[in-house]
Design an enzyme around this catalytic site. Structure first.
Site, PDB file in Angstrom:
ATOM      1  N   TRP A 105       0.832  -1.212   0.000  1.00 44.03           N
ATOM      2  CA  TRP A 105       0.000   0.000   0.000  1.00 44.03           C
ATOM      3  C   TRP A 105       0.856   1.246   0.000  1.00 44.03           C
ATOM      4  O   TRP A 105       0.473   2.270  -0.566  1.00 44.03           O
ATOM      5  CB  TRP A 105      -1.000  -0.040   1.154  1.00 44.03           C
ATOM      6  CG  TRP A 105      -1.950  -1.174   0.956  1.00 44.03           C
ATOM      7  CD1 TRP A 105      -2.006  -2.324   1.678  1.00 44.03           C
ATOM      8  CD2 TRP A 105      -2.921  -1.315  -0.097  1.00 44.03           C
ATOM      9  NE1 TRP A 105      -2.954  -3.165   1.155  1.00 44.03           N
ATOM     10  CE2 TRP A 105      -3.530  -2.577   0.073  1.00 44.03           C
ATOM     11  CE3 TRP A 105      -3.331  -0.507  -1.153  1.00 44.03           C
ATOM     12  CZ2 TRP A 105      -4.529  -3.045  -0.784  1.00 44.03           C
ATOM     13  CZ3 TRP A 105      -4.329  -0.969  -2.007  1.00 44.03           C
ATOM     14  CH2 TRP A 105      -4.914  -2.221  -1.806  1.00 44.03           C
TER      15      TRP A 105
ATOM     16  N   ASP B  81      -1.289   6.547   6.714  1.00 49.19           N
ATOM     17  CA  ASP B  81      -2.381   5.679   6.278  1.00 49.19           C
ATOM     18  C   ASP B  81      -2.572   4.626   7.368  1.00 49.19           C
ATOM     19  O   ASP B  81      -1.720   3.762   7.569  1.00 49.19           O
ATOM     20  CB  ASP B  81      -1.988   5.015   4.947  1.00 49.19           C
ATOM     21  CG  ASP B  81      -2.989   3.952   4.491  1.00 49.19           C
ATOM     22  OD1 ASP B  81      -3.997   3.729   5.191  1.00 49.19           O
ATOM     23  OD2 ASP B  81      -2.756   3.338   3.425  1.00 49.19           O
TER      24      ASP B  81
ATOM     25  N   LYS C 288     -12.090  -1.928   7.141  1.00 54.50           N
ATOM     26  CA  LYS C 288     -11.431  -2.900   8.008  1.00 54.50           C
ATOM     27  C   LYS C 288     -11.834  -2.681   9.465  1.00 54.50           C
ATOM     28  O   LYS C 288     -12.337  -3.581  10.119  1.00 54.50           O
ATOM     29  CB  LYS C 288      -9.913  -2.797   7.858  1.00 54.50           C
ATOM     30  CG  LYS C 288      -9.469  -3.030   6.414  1.00 54.50           C
ATOM     31  CD  LYS C 288      -8.031  -2.641   6.222  1.00 54.50           C
ATOM     32  CE  LYS C 288      -7.686  -2.468   4.766  1.00 54.50           C
ATOM     33  NZ  LYS C 288      -7.874  -3.672   3.968  1.00 54.50           N
TER      34      LYS C 288
END
Ligand SMILES: Cc1ncc(COP(=O)(O)O)c(C=O)c1O
Length: 381
Positions: A120, A190, A214
């Site tokens: 990511w 993030d 999530k």
């Protein structure tokens, strides 16, 4: 050798709170608590809003305004967001933020520095590169992302527009255990795969953001916590839909917001508060992680955890079987025991147990027991 039948339960026979239910260890969309699913079902009742369901109420009306503002207030309380931060609810998940961050925070064509710690982070870098220069401040790539380079090893330069970090690396199961001190540039994080599940001092970040699917509920929505002074410096001329300043000025209702997703996130946040808030979520996270890592570490001849121990994620436990040929059997036996979503990310393979806010500690215990049984059987189930 124990009888095969030990694992022979069909998925439909797995009961949680009386319902047929699989226990998902998927990385996201992730497992939701039963209580929240029940509330969502009730919430769809058209009687709720004077003959309209929550899906049908107008996004400018008082009922939706209440839902929307309550979500932002709950986020502020739960994450202890300081008053000098704006909370934005934005469509497009975390990936949209990979694109919006450089557009909004880059000044005078300055480079964006990125700590490369996994898939990511690579994506964040790629998106930032599309709108200007980027630099890698540190990278764990040569160590196959098994480690997160410590802040002392980062080369952050004062001319960077900002430094981007991924606080928890969902794919490789590592975590940034410490934040840098005295950074010369704004820190952007993030936290998609650990927000509210793991302790994170929001006030240390100029921007902290997360895709919601999530730890906070529904997919397709992102929460962005941003310092207000950065909003004032957003470059002129951005299309409003891509501008944090425009979204902030409109209270995150610049266009028709994803009303159903915001409502669902509100149900999740309400449940988190009722359960004891961030502190309780962190306690459960630590307990779940300990249960599963301890089970893996009990059987080093069978399992190989991927992350170096000091860098282990609290929410994504990534591991491999010493005998990879047994993986299909592992997954099949796990499914028969009602445990699903355990295959690793498609880019790296192996196995992964993702356990966010919606995963009960009991779920981690069931997985740990399964890991023990599988090891005891030598994988011959
Ligand atoms: C750390 C991290 N960042 C970003 C993303 C991308 O999120 P989305 O699919 O919401 O764009 C993910 C998704 O798994 C993630 O784990």
């Amino acid at each position: 050798m124990p009888a095969r039948g030990r694992y022979d339960r069909t998925p439909g026979e797995v009961k949680v709170n009386g319902a047929n239910r699989m226990l998902s260890f998927g990385a996201g969309p992730a497992r939701w608590p039963e209580a929240v699913l029940r509330r969502a079902k009730e919430g769809l009742d058209p009687a709720r809003f004077g003959g309209l369901s929550v899906l049908e109420i107008g996004h400018r009306g008082p009922d939706y305004a209440r839902i929307h503002e309550e979500v932002r207030e709950r986020l502020r309380r739960l994450l202890a967001v300081p008053e000098d931060r704006e909370i934005l609810l934005l469509p497009g998940g975390a990936t949209m933020q990979f694109a919006m961050l450089p557009l909004n925070l880059r000044r005078d064509g300055r480079p964006v520095d990125v700590v490369l710690t996994g898939r990511w982070a690579e994506k964040a870098l790629e998106h930032a590169r599309a709108s200007g220069p980027v630099r890698v401040a540190a990278s764990g790539k040569e160590q196959s992302y098994r480690i997160v380079p410590p802040p002392e090893a980062w080369a952050v330069r004062a001319d960077a527009a900002y430094l981007h970090v991924t606080t928890n690396n969902t794919v490789f199961g590592t975590r940034l255990a410490r934040l840098p001190e005295d950074l010369p540039v704004p820190l952007v994080g993030d936290a998609s795969s650990e927000i509210l599940a793991a302790p994170l001092p929001v006030s240390r970040f100029a921007v902290l953001y997360a895709g919601a699917q999530k730890c906070l509920g529904p997919a397709g929505l992102a929460v962005v916590v941003i310092r207000r002074d950065l909003l004032e410096a957003v470059p002129e001329g951005l299309p409003p839909m891509l501008s944090y300043r425009a979204h902030a000025a409109a209270g995150s209702r610049l266009n028709t917001p994803p009303t159903a997703l915001v409502w669902l996130m509100g149900l999740m946040l309400e449940w988190i508060e009722e359960e004891g808030g961030a502190e309780e979520m962190h306690r459960r996270t630590r307990e779940r992680a300990a249960l599963v890592y301890e089970a893996l570490d009990r059987h080093p001849e069978v399992y190989e955890p991927v992350a170096a121990p000091p860098c282990r994620s609290l929410t994504n436990v990534v591991f491999r079987l010493r005998n990879p040929g047994l993986q299909p059997r592992f997954l099949e036996a796990a499914r028969a025991a009602g445990l699903v979503g355990l295959a690793g990310h498609r880019s790296v393979g192996g196995l992964r147990a993702s356990m966010y806010t919606g995963m009960p500690v009991e779920g981690a215990r069931r997985l740990a027991e399964f890991l023990d049984r599988f090891a005891a059987d030598g994988g011959a189930v």
